[in-house]
Design a protein around this motif. Sequence first.
Motif, PDB file in Angstrom:
ATOM      1  N   ARG A   1       0.815  -1.215   0.000  1.00 61.29           N
ATOM      2  CA  ARG A   1       0.000   0.000   0.000  1.00 61.29           C
ATOM      3  C   ARG A   1       0.851   1.269   0.000  1.00 61.29           C
ATOM      4  O   ARG A   1       0.461   2.288  -0.551  1.00 61.29           O
ATOM      5  N   PHE A   2       2.002   1.214   0.644  1.00 64.11           N
ATOM      6  CA  PHE A   2       2.879   2.375   0.753  1.00 64.11           C
ATOM      7  C   PHE A   2       4.140   2.147  -0.077  1.00 64.11           C
ATOM      8  O   PHE A   2       4.654   1.021  -0.129  1.00 64.11           O
ATOM      9  N   THR A   3       4.643   3.214  -0.678  1.00 59.46           N
ATOM     10  CA  THR A   3       5.880   3.142  -1.453  1.00 59.46           C
ATOM     11  C   THR A   3       6.798   4.303  -1.080  1.00 59.46           C
ATOM     12  O   THR A   3       6.388   5.462  -1.170  1.00 59.46           O
ATOM     13  N   ILE A   4       7.997   3.976  -0.673  1.00 61.32           N
ATOM     14  CA  ILE A   4       9.001   4.998  -0.358  1.00 61.32           C
ATOM     15  C   ILE A   4       9.865   5.231  -1.589  1.00 61.32           C
ATOM     16  O   ILE A   4      10.174   4.291  -2.333  1.00 61.32           O
ATOM     17  N   SER A   5      10.225   6.478  -1.820  1.00 57.42           N
ATOM     18  CA  SER A   5      11.113   6.805  -2.938  1.00 57.42           C
ATOM     19  C   SER A   5      11.910   8.059  -2.597  1.00 57.42           C
ATOM     20  O   SER A   5      11.640   8.715  -1.585  1.00 57.42           O
ATOM     21  N   ARG A   6      12.862   8.373  -3.443  1.00 54.04           N
ATOM     22  CA  ARG A   6      13.674   9.571  -3.220  1.00 54.04           C
ATOM     23  C   ARG A   6      14.122  10.147  -4.555  1.00 54.04           C
ATOM     24  O   ARG A   6      14.213   9.436  -5.568  1.00 54.04           O
ATOM     25  N   ASP A   7      14.408  11.450  -4.530  1.00 50.98           N
ATOM     26  CA  ASP A   7      14.979  12.141  -5.679  1.00 50.98           C
ATOM     27  C   ASP A   7      16.219  12.864  -5.179  1.00 50.98           C
ATOM     28  O   ASP A   7      16.105  13.927  -4.564  1.00 50.98           O
ATOM     29  N   ASN A   8      17.372  12.283  -5.415  1.00 52.33           N
ATOM     30  CA  ASN A   8      18.608  12.858  -4.885  1.00 52.33           C
ATOM     31  C   ASN A   8      18.938  14.207  -5.534  1.00 52.33           C
ATOM     32  O   ASN A   8      19.595  15.046  -4.912  1.00 52.33           O
ATOM     33  N   ALA A   9      18.479  14.414  -6.750  1.00 54.17           N
ATOM     34  CA  ALA A   9      18.722  15.702  -7.410  1.00 54.17           C
ATOM     35  C   ALA A   9      17.951  16.824  -6.718  1.00 54.17           C
ATOM     36  O   ALA A   9      18.361  17.984  -6.757  1.00 54.17           O
ATOM     37  N   LYS A  10      16.849  16.473  -6.094  1.00 52.24           N
ATOM     38  CA  LYS A  10      16.016  17.461  -5.396  1.00 52.24           C
ATOM     39  C   LYS A  10      16.170  17.384  -3.887  1.00 52.24           C
ATOM     40  O   LYS A  10      15.438  18.076  -3.167  1.00 52.24           O
ATOM     41  N   ASN A  11      17.072  16.529  -3.400  1.00 45.88           N
ATOM     42  CA  ASN A  11      17.252  16.350  -1.944  1.00 45.88           C
ATOM     43  C   ASN A  11      15.916  16.080  -1.254  1.00 45.88           C
ATOM     44  O   ASN A  11      15.609  16.679  -0.209  1.00 45.88           O
TER      45      ASN A  11
END
Lengths: 118, 106
Positions: free
Chosen positions: A67-77
């Motif tokens: 149900r939950f998904t973690i993600s990141r955008d290192n270019a946007k910190n």
Amino acid sequence: EVQLVESGGGLVQPGGSLRLSCAASGFTFNTYRMTWVRQAPGKGLEWVANINQDGSDRDYVDSLKGRFTISRDNAKNSLYLQMNSLRAEDTAVYFCARVMRDAEFDPWGQGTLVTVSS
Amino acid sequence: SYELTQPLSVSVALGQTARVTCGGKNIGGKNVHWYHQRAGQAPVLVIYRDNNRPSGIPERFSGSNSGNTATLTISSAQAGDEADYYCQVWDSSTWVFGGGTKVTVL
């Protein structure tokens, strides 16, 4: 100064979706694992999810998988938590935190409140 | 799944010593971290890896870990130490928190 600022919380109906964001500053974001922790009203802390430095490895608490998904955008910190099929029991303050060398969390953001209600 | 057990509450007189325990199977073999959380605020790390203090945390805070119990000790308790305290460990790719202990300074 190391700082984490969450946003994106609010009121959502059961079955709805919400995307939380966590803006990081004051440190080299792409060299740290990051995590989400939640706290239901009047209750204790519950670890939600973790993501490694390049986003290739993610772990979740068993009860939330799918149900939950973690993600990141290192270019946007920035760190994110996509929450789908929300239920009343997902109502909580959601905190993001930086994961340090010995797996401790430091610092934490101020939190963002998610309320699931019709 | 791994479980951590904390007492619901601990009371301490101003200036005295408070001890908050955290029980878990063979917890002495794990790194234990402690956080305090004042009402309406985010948690703050006060002890990491059993007995290490982050910068800015007073020396009054100390920790120990052996066998099946980890302990957070608050010496010379101050009014500002009144908060909820949580222990935490990492186990099998997941993080586990204790249920939290409310420390009241009388």
